[in-house]
Design an enzyme around this catalytic site. Structure first.
Site: not given
Ligand SMILES: O=C1NC(=O)NC(C(=O)O)N1
Length: 310
Positions: A43, A128
């Site tokens: 992650k 992101c």
């Protein structure tokens, strides 16, 4: 048949998870490491622990998923310790995903990795779409160029960049020109298609809480965009820069198409989230079936060989 060489490490197949899916905790990472997946990525880690956005922040739909997680993660040290530990017990190829909340944090994270014992690959997430108030770095060409220029004054370990999808040929051209200046190991296209909106018709309401329901799209919705980005960068980037294809992988056919567009590795996000790690054995079987039908015995037989219409 599916074996793939990446950084002189032979992988049993080209499949891995997409960062963010099934890779937040040591338990999840161990499950990936012990699955059929050829490799795994962590992650995306920030310097410090992040709780991320308020829930509900992830929603599966028939055609894919929408998420606005907001980079929840256990902080860089948690993941760095994990991959260094596994490296010491013989792990050959690992991917550590990172991003900072500021320019300084981005540089600082990579400095810390450079100075660490970690010798694996770093995936620099420049895309992101879900941190309120934070634009996607890789939509700012100058900033991306400035950041990579500074990073490569000190970073000598393998580095890839995770890019958002682009939708304009001029952007493919401009981004490729920048990326070709740097000794990148790979480019990973694409991150989720940012800021989509999914509605629950019965409730006449959005399905995720952050940002009024706006979130990154994954799954079937985004395969044509993902394939175009893989193809566009394969056509434009130096052959020394590998391509990881991410986006829209539901079955073996989709994996085949990513490789046909030029992908060296293929990542699975939404479908892994829905199906669990057994998805990797399903996808490898389906890909082998398709290759057999078409008479291919290795990925090199068709990688990057998408035909156009003359
Ligand atoms: O890079 C990211 N892409 C996404 O689609 N979601 C996550 C996140 O929100 O943490 N990060």
């Amino acid at each position: 048949m599916l074996k793939t060489n990446f950084l002189d490490v032979e992988l049993s197949n080209p499949l891995m998870n997409a960062s963010g899916v099934h890779c937040m905790t040591i338990e999840e990472l161990d499950e990936l490491a012990n699955s059929e997946a050829g490799a795994f990525v962590t992650k995306t880690a920030t310097r410090d622990y992040r709780a991320g956005n308020p829930e509900p922040r992830y929603y599966d739909t028939n055609l894919g998923s929408i998420n606005s997680m907001g980079l929840p993660n256990n902080g860089l040290d948690y993941y760095l310790d994990y991959v260094i530990e596994r490296q010491k017990s013989g792990a050959k190829l690992q991917f550590l995903s990172v991003t900072g909340m500021s320019y300084e944090e981005n540089v600082g994270l990579l400095k810390k990795i450079q100075e660490s014992e970690y010798e694996g690959v770093t995936e620099f997430n420049l895309s992101c779409p879900n941190v309120p108030g934070k634009p996607q770095i890789a939509y700012d060409f100058e900033l991306t160029d400035k950041l990579l220029a500074e990073v490569f004054t000190f970073f000598t370990k393998p580095l890839g960049v995770k890019l958002p999808p682009y939708f304009d040929i001029a952007h493919f051209d401009e981004m490729a020109k920048i990326l070709n200046k740097y000794p990148l190991t790979y480019v990973n296209s694409v991150n989720s298609v940012g800021n989509g909106l999914y509605i629950d018709l019965d409730k006449e309401q959005v399905v995720i809480k952050p940002k009024g329901g706006f979130g990154g799209l994954g799954g079937e919705y985004i395969k044509p965009t993902a394939l175009a980005n893989v193809r566009a960068f394969r056509e434009r980037l130096n052959p020394s820069i590998k391509i990881i294809g991410t986006g829209g992988v539901i079955n073996g056919k989709d994996v085949f198409e990513h490789i046909l567009c030029g992908a060296d590795l293929v990542q699975v996000g939404t479908t892994l989230h829905k199906e669990g790690v057994s998805v990797f054995s399903r996808l490898t079987k389906e890909l082998q079936e398709i290759m057999k039908e078409k008479g291919y015995s290795s990925l090199e037989d068709f990688r990057g060989k998408l035909k156009v219409i003359d």
